[in-house]
Scaffold this active site. Structure first.
Site: not given
Ligand code: BGP
Length: 464
Positions: A172, A361
């Site tokens: 990201e 993701e």
């Molecule tokens: C993205 C990241 C991840 C992950 C996901 C969900 O931004 O790359 O590392 O964690 O989001 O976010 P969160 O864990 O805050 O729910």
């Protein structure tokens, strides 16, 4: 549903700092994640002997990975996205020799995956960098960090060239604008110019890593990783539409550079209009010409954009200050659920770049309840994932080249934004709460068998 292509990769995605724990084992150095125990938007805490944070153990993947990989295998995964913790390989970041114990750990991890025919996809830097580079150099604000990163990248490419054929540079990368410490190691950015200069260094480093990967592992593919932050205009007023285009460009510009090898004109104008003068050398320009092989991105939600000040005022403080879409429902964490947006985004990126895409993701963070009989009936997660995968199928029918899908957090892990365990994404439940209590025992949720069926049928079991 028509089955997805034979070569389509199915699996899940995790990140070192959210699963491994063992934060001081095997010679590992402190990372930016280790000093932000409350997540990427939380305060920096100087670590002292005897203190603790939820990520120090996380879900103990460092010790339990064989058991977890066996469960992924049971679901039929053909791909697992992981990250290497930079601080296991170069604990302070500026060493000339790598830490052998750290390299050996990932050898064992990749061998375990290979024994189950699961392809690793490896992110070089997922929301962490050596704290030593932040303290001693000021993070990516210092040009020398480019060289340290290139050394790290070359080291892992050389070591794992037979084992890893899919790579990603920075997770990201566009989040640096919103979380400058996590993104570019800036403790207290004084100005926007400072952030963009650090981002520039990181973009050059990303391109140098792409070049190194192409040199060292010619049969590998390396991609970028964007937070797919698709925005819609709140209304059809031309001003709202124009503002939406500008907002989308704040993240697309990273992809434009990584795919096309140069800064787009609209960014140069933005820098001119805002009196931002970046130091970009001729070598930098030449380095940026090495472009990625595919685009990867995360997708969780969409948001709206408007020029209406009142609406914007209400949205301040939301994640990325997005104006809510009145046509969509939200998750328990206020993330708006928009499966159709994934089809739109896949088409948009394909039309813009004509490069293969990988969804690395996507998932639903939710609280889970264990029933009296021990089962976990996460029907909400099943319907979220089903509806998004149906749209991936639609995009494939639209002619978009999609390489694969690794949903976020196939096993419960520590969340990135606030370091919570209770925000669960997994098909596999992990017994641990926000305060660190629990046995760490693993347990299959209802979604476990659902995903297994989806993979076994290559998506034919999805419900349109
Ligand atoms: C993205 C990241 C991840 C992950 C996901 C969900 O931004 O790359 O590392 O964690 O989001 O976010 P969160 O864990 O805050 O729910």
């Amino acid at each position: 549903m028509k089955p997805f292509p034979q070569a389509f990769l199915w699996g899940g995605a995790i990140a070192a700092n959210q699963v491994e724990g063992a934060y001081q084992e095997g010679g590992k150095g402190l990372s930016t994640s280790d000093v932000q125990p409350k997540g990427i938007f939380g305060d920096v805490v100087e670590r002292v002997p005897g203190d603790s944070g939820i990520k120090d153990i996380a879900i103990d993947f460092y010790h339990r990975y064989p058991e977890d990989i066996a469960l992924f295998n049971e679901m039929g995964f053909t791909c697992l996205r992981v990250s290497v913790a930079w601080t296991r390989i170069f604990p302070q970041g500026d060493e000339t020799q790598p830490n052998e114990a750290g390299l050996a750990f990932y050898d064992k991890l990749f061998d375990e995956l290979a024994s189950h025919n699961i392809q690793p996809m490896v992110t070089l830097s997922h929301y962490e960098m050596p704290w030593g580079l932040v303290n001693n150099y000021g993070g990516w604000g210092d040009r020398r960090v480019i060289g340290f990163f290139e050394r790290y990248a070359r080291t892992v490419f050389t070591r794992y060239k037979e084992k890893v054929k899919l790579w990603l540079t920075f997770n990201e990368i566009n989040m640096s604008l919103h979380a400058p410490l996590t993104g570019v190691g800036l403790k207290a950015p004084g100005s926007e110019a400072e952030i963009y200069q650090a981002i520039h260094h990181q973009l050059v480093a990303s391109a140098l890593a792409v070049k190194a990967c192409h040199d060292i592992i010619p049969d590998a593919r390396i991609g970028n990783m964007l937070l797919g932050g698709l925005m819609y205009p709140l209304t059809c007023k031309p001003d709202d539409v124009l503002e939406t285009m500008q907002q989308n460009r704040t993240w697309l510009f990273f992809g434009d550079i990584q795919c096309r090898g140069e800064y787009p004109g609209y960014m140069l104008r933005y820098f001119r209009d805002n009196h931002i003068q970046l130091n970009i050398t001729e070598e930098d320009r030449a380095a940026l010409k090495e472009t990625i092989d595919f685009i990867s991105f995360s997708y969780y939600m969409t948001g709206c954009v408007t020029t209406d000040e009142e609406e914007n005022q209400k949205a301040r403080g939301n994640i990325l200050s997005m104006v809510p879409n009145p046509h969509l429902k939200s998750s328990e964490w206020g993330w708006q659920i928009d499966p159709v947006g994934l089809r739109i985004l896949l088409n948009l990126l394909w039309d813009r770049y004509q490069k293969p895409l990988f969804i690395v993701e996507n998932g639903l963070g939710a609280k889970d309840k264990i029933e009296a009989d021990g089962s976990i009936n996460d029907t909400y997660r099943i319907s979220y994932l089903n509806d998004h995968l149906v749209q991936v199928g639609e995009a494939i029918e639209d002619g978009v080249q999609v390489l694969g899908y690794t949903c976020w957090g196939p096993i419960d892990l520590v969340s990135a934004s606030k370091a919570e365990m209770s925000k669960r994404y997994g098909f596999i439940y992990v017994d641990r709460d926000d305060d660190g209590n629990g046995t760490l025992e693993r347990r299959r949720k209802a979604s476990f068998n659902w995903y297994k069926e989806v993979i076994a049928t290559r998506g034919a079991s999805l419900k349109p």
